[in-house]
Design a protein around this motif. Sequence first.
Motif, PDB file in Angstrom:
ATOM      1  N   SER A   1       0.841  -1.283  -0.064  1.00  0.00           N
ATOM      2  CA  SER A   1      -0.083   0.072  -0.127  1.00  0.00           C
ATOM      3  C   SER A   1       0.810   1.325  -0.028  1.00  0.00           C
ATOM      4  N   GLU A   2       1.888   1.251   0.901  1.00  0.00           N
ATOM      5  CA  GLU A   2       2.758   2.585   0.866  1.00  0.00           C
ATOM      6  C   GLU A   2       3.449   2.532  -0.261  1.00  0.00           C
ATOM      7  N   LEU A   3       4.303   1.475  -0.978  1.00  0.00           N
ATOM      8  CA  LEU A   3       4.888   1.354  -2.075  1.00  0.00           C
ATOM      9  C   LEU A   3       4.100   1.817  -3.378  1.00  0.00           C
ATOM     10  N   SER A   4       2.690   1.595  -3.334  1.00  0.00           N
ATOM     11  CA  SER A   4       2.107   2.019  -4.464  1.00  0.00           C
ATOM     12  C   SER A   4       1.859   3.252  -4.706  1.00  0.00           C
ATOM     13  N   THR A   5       1.747   4.248  -3.731  1.00  0.00           N
ATOM     14  CA  THR A   5       1.689   5.566  -3.658  1.00  0.00           C
ATOM     15  C   THR A   5       3.056   6.509  -3.699  1.00  0.00           C
ATOM     16  N   ARG A   6       4.058   5.584  -3.349  1.00  0.00           N
ATOM     17  CA  ARG A   6       5.465   6.137  -3.593  1.00  0.00           C
ATOM     18  C   ARG A   6       5.800   5.910  -5.029  1.00  0.00           C
ATOM     19  N   ILE A   7       5.366   4.913  -5.698  1.00  0.00           N
ATOM     20  CA  ILE A   7       5.716   4.503  -6.993  1.00  0.00           C
ATOM     21  C   ILE A   7       4.478   4.021  -7.774  1.00  0.00           C
ATOM     22  N   PRO A   8       3.696   4.742  -8.232  1.00  0.00           N
ATOM     23  CA  PRO A   8       2.473   4.314  -8.731  1.00  0.00           C
ATOM     24  C   PRO A   8       2.722   3.878 -10.274  1.00  0.00           C
ATOM     25  N   GLN A   9       3.341   2.997 -10.483  1.00  0.00           N
ATOM     26  CA  GLN A   9       3.733   2.414 -12.002  1.00  0.00           C
ATOM     27  C   GLN A   9       3.180   0.923 -12.084  1.00  0.00           C
ATOM     28  N   ALA A  10       2.913   0.580 -13.359  1.00  0.00           N
ATOM     29  CA  ALA A  10       2.174  -0.485 -13.694  1.00  0.00           C
ATOM     30  C   ALA A  10       3.218  -1.743 -13.368  1.00  0.00           C
ATOM     31  N   ALA A  11       4.499  -1.551 -13.688  1.00  0.00           N
ATOM     32  CA  ALA A  11       5.386  -2.841 -13.239  1.00  0.00           C
ATOM     33  C   ALA A  11       5.742  -2.585 -11.844  1.00  0.00           C
TER      34      ALA A  11
END
Length: 396
Positions: free
Chosen positions: A61-71
Amino acid sequence: MADTLKRRIGPVLLTAYGVGVMVGAGIYVLVGAVAAHAGIYAPLAFLLAGLIAAPSALSYSELSTRIPQAAGEAAYIEAGFGSRFLGVIVGLGIVAAGTVSAAAVLRGGAGYFTGVFDLPWNMVIIVFGGGLVVVALVGVLESLALAALFTVIEIAGLALVVWAGWTAPVSPDWTASAPMYVPGIGIAATLAFFAFIGFEDIVNMAEEVRNPSRTLPIAIISSLIITALLYAGVTVAAIRAVPLEALAQSERPLALVYEAARGGDGQMLSLIAVVAALNGVLAQMVMAARVLYGLGGRGGPLGLFHHAHPRFGTPVVATVLVGASVIVAALLLPVADLAGATSFILLIVFAMVNGALIYLKRRLPAAPFRVPTWVPYAGLVLSVLALIVFGIAGQG
């Protein structure tokens, strides 16, 4: 062709996508295997599996907001460890795991379908697989809308199982006093972990989500909680209604629960299981294509995948390749021990992703959505412990 995806997804559809891919991954077939190891403590094994997954889900959840990328995973590991090569390897591993998982689920769904309708098995695989590829190509909103419909049907089926389990005559195993065999429960929990695979797929939709810093954490955490509660209820109902030996030996354990309450051959549950399988296949196809799209953005030989259709806004080349691979693998490859193998791969990825977040938190504490510092450490430790249990189980 365009090089960007269209942002069309909100939190409700994304949560439904997460729940759908998790439910489609294993609850319709895993209850028996988990009960074989944990006995009447199978519900506890599912809850433990959810607890193993929870810290990693929070880290995602945190990483998806730090780096909102497809891969997703590839980008996280590249940023955390500073290695593009390692990120690409992990990304390709996620694509392979998703493709093989989709092929296995497609085989299972075709098996359920041909058990009800007398049709050629190969033809069913090709028609189902081809139809899902078309849906995935037309658009992500259309794909997730269909997945949401499938998810509603899946949950209705699970609700039917719970109702059947609590209205059926009580199994003798339910009332018998059985000692708690901790190693068996541990092994069962690692098997049950496969049924929670799917929350990590959510992050790979990041470039098609509106307001990703808010939507992604909501969808990841909500889908995990909803799924854990569903699994606990379904497993309790199954253990209450069906003898453990029958559950352990059946390839369609939830149909047995319905038969215990209503009689008949459980065809309705078989057809719902087909829907669950199609949902799982569609979700894995969509996810794997987005990972290839994201990897293509790094250039090199994978660059041909970093293109989106100008009208549909979907990664056409990646979707066609993944879809064709799923169909071919479903037709040709055996899928024995898929749950264990897939869980093993993803536990390694989860350990690495948690490690990447630990490094990122030290270097860059600020983030749109933050979890406590202990969370990635807990995710790392639990993933490693689960891998050790896998190793023990493999030697047993």
